[in-house]
Design an enzyme around this catalytic site. Structure first.
Site, PDB file in Angstrom:
ATOM      1  N   GLU A  26       0.841  -1.199   0.000  1.00 10.93           N
ATOM      2  CA  GLU A  26       0.000   0.000   0.000  1.00 10.93           C
ATOM      3  C   GLU A  26       0.877   1.250   0.000  1.00 10.93           C
ATOM      4  OE1 GLU A  26      -3.015   0.032   3.027  1.00 10.93           O
ATOM      5  OE2 GLU A  26      -3.719  -1.976   2.539  1.00 10.93           O
ATOM      6  N   HIS A  69      -8.422   0.932   1.376  1.00 14.07           N
ATOM      7  CA  HIS A  69      -8.203   0.910   2.827  1.00 14.07           C
ATOM      8  C   HIS A  69      -9.099   1.936   3.531  1.00 14.07           C
ATOM      9  CE1 HIS A  69      -4.976  -0.325   5.971  1.00 14.07           C
ATOM     10  NE2 HIS A  69      -6.151  -0.138   6.553  1.00 14.07           N
TER      11      HIS A  69
END
Length: 529
Positions: free
Chosen positions: A261, A279
């Site tokens: 990420e 997320h």
């Protein structure tokens, strides 16, 4: 108070205002690692979310840092071992986003079941394709939950409200919790695989869970199972998931977290059967406000010398247990200081004994208090309750804790027995009276009843007439006043130990002069801090 706090990822205005009432607060976003190394100098606390990564290099660049606050649950972006070694407490906000994450899980499951994202995109693209987006009902389907903590429990509760059957797996959760929530407990993961139509993952990311859901696991599941992961990236192997979906073994998936990420490319992004969000599990106004406030409260507590509510790398003591154990804190610190000042040579083994009423409780924090004082003499690092266990292991000191409800003469008794290559030492102590006053009661099995003081002296000598006078005279010539004197002996005219409470400090020069004046060589001066 001039302590400074650095905020790098932003928190609510309410949380920031709380901090500003106590400290100097600087908010700086988008810092590069090199810039952060500079900015962290002089800071007593740093507050981050998920964007800032606190590596060992950055943590070691700090010079005053006492606490790292992660406004959220996961601490993947903090090098916790590096913080621990440096004695910096790491705290998070584990309860702040539980409702938000659970709701996001349910939202993704409903979106998958009713194909809402595809239908939304189709209609907004100018197409009316009603027959193309036939979904399935959740009522009557079985949801398998892997990880039955707070979030897993909330997901189960909401799924039951939708008419789903729920089975959960978590070897660390008691039978009582499953029974209270009327949730079927799976004894092993395979039980989930056999029954579940949907599997929702709610696990922490660690060495045991990393890449846990891979090709081998997907092919143990019922054909057409749908996977949900709103926990941590890296638990699901995305490449294996994509292949299992293409093969029809897995019916679809909803992911909110990814192996890397920020993530803008993944094998699952190309599949219609997969819904992805960036997320967003904790991304609600309410959750982020709670997380910021929870961290702010802990930073204020720690920088003011109080305990944190949610420490990641420090002993956690429940409030009710703290009330019971706190009277022993001073005694344990005194015992640790006395022990290491009297012990000769290098300490290899330490046995800590808890006898009487105190043995009924979890005494780890008491042992840690003892070890902090002992390791302060040996370690080049700053030692505190955060890093003492790690430093003890690194030094190779073997610590054994023994407990017994039997204590012959005292309601509570704490003992220390240490061994090195060439020496041994044992001491013991207790607390007495309404104020739980610490008392030393034995040194190497010589009974001695002595209240600790800042300045003390301990002398070994032969118990013959005139010895006490010689000691008093020598200290008198050095202008050192003896506040009280305590003698322990095993038999008349044998070996004895004398403990002295002194009113003022005895320097190394004064100690040498005392030895010349008195003739006593076996004397130790102890200063308690």
């Amino acid at each position: 108070m001039n302590k400074k706090i650095l905020i790098t990822d932003g928190i609510s205005s309410e949380a920031k205002k709380k901090l500003e009432e106590h400290f100097i607060v600087e908010e700086k976003k988008g810092l590069t690692p090199e810039k952060l190394k500079e900015e962290i100098k002089g800071m007593s606390a740093i507050i981050i979310r998920s964007a800032t990564k606190l590596t060992a290099d950055i943590i070691n660049a700090s010079d005053k840092l006492e606490i790292i606050g992660r406004a959220g649950i996961g601490v993947d972006n903090v090098d916790v071992p590096a913080a621990t070694k440096k004695g910096i407490i790491v705290v998070n906000a584990p309860t702040s986003n539980a409702v938000t994450v659970a709701e996001h899980t349910i939202a993704l499951m409903l979106s998958l079941a009713r194909k809402i994202p595809e239908a939304n995109f189709s209609l907004k693209s100018g197409r009316w394709e009603k027959s193309k987006f036939k979904g399935i009902e959740l009522e009557g389907k079985t949801l398998g939950i892997v990880g039955f903590g707070q979030i897993g429990g909330l997901v189960a509760k909401k799924a039951i409200g939708l008419g789903m059957k729920v089975i959960a797996y978590d070897p660390f959760v008691s039978e009582d919790r499953f029974n209270q929530m009327e949730i079927k407990k799976a004894d092993k993961l395979e039980d989930i695989y056999k029954e579940a139509d949907f599997i929702s993952i709610h696990l922490p990311k660690n060495k045991d869970t990393l890449r846990m859901f891979n090709k081998a696991e997907f092919y143990k599941m019922k054909r057409g199972t749908i996977i949900l992961n709103v926990a941590r990236g890296g638990i699901v192997v995305e490449k294996d998931l994509a292949e299992a979906i293409k093969d029809g073994q897995i019916g679809g998936a909803a992911l909110d977290v990814y192996e890397e990420e920020p993530c803008i490319d993944s094998p699952v992004f190309k599949l219609e059967e997969v819904i992805c969000t960036p997320h967003l599990g904790a991304s609600t106004t309410e959750a982020q406000d709670r997380a910021g406030t929870t961290i702010a409260d802990q930073v204020i507590d720690v920088l003011n010398g109080r305990a944190a509510a949610f420490p990641v790398n420090a002993p956690v003591v429940r409030p009710e247990l703290m009330n019971i154990l706190s009277p022993f804190f001073e005694l344990c610190e005194n015992l640790g200081s006395l022990f290491i000042n009297l012990f000769e040579g290098n300490l290899n083994n330490l046995k800590v004994g808890y006898y009487g009423k105190v043995s009924e409780y979890d005494v780890r924090v008491l042992t840690s208090n003892i070890l902090v004082k002992i390791l302060e003499k040996y370690s080049a690092e700053s030692v505190n309750l955060v890093n003492v266990d790690l430093l003890t292991r690194e030094m190779g000191l073997k610590v054994k804790v023994v407990k017994s409800s039997e204590s012959k003469d005292f309601i509570n008794l704490i003992t220390l027995e240490g061994k090195g290559k060439d020496s041994e030492l044992s001491i013991s102590g207790t607390t007495t009276g309404k104020k739980d006053t610490p008392r030393f009661i034995a040194i190497d099995k010589f009974e001695i009843d002595m209240v600790p003081s800042k300045y003390m002296a301990f002398i070994r000598y032969k118990d013959i007439p005139g010895q006490i006078g010689r000691i008093g005279t020598a200290f008198g010539r050095l202008k050192v006043n003896i506040a009280s004197m305590h003698v322990g002996r095993k038999k008349m005219s044998g070996d004895a130990v004398m403990g002295l409470n002194l009113d003022n400090e005895v320097t190394s020069e004064m100690l040498e002069e005392f030895k010349k004046l008195s003739g006593f060589k076996n004397i130790k001066i102890v200063t308690l801090y």
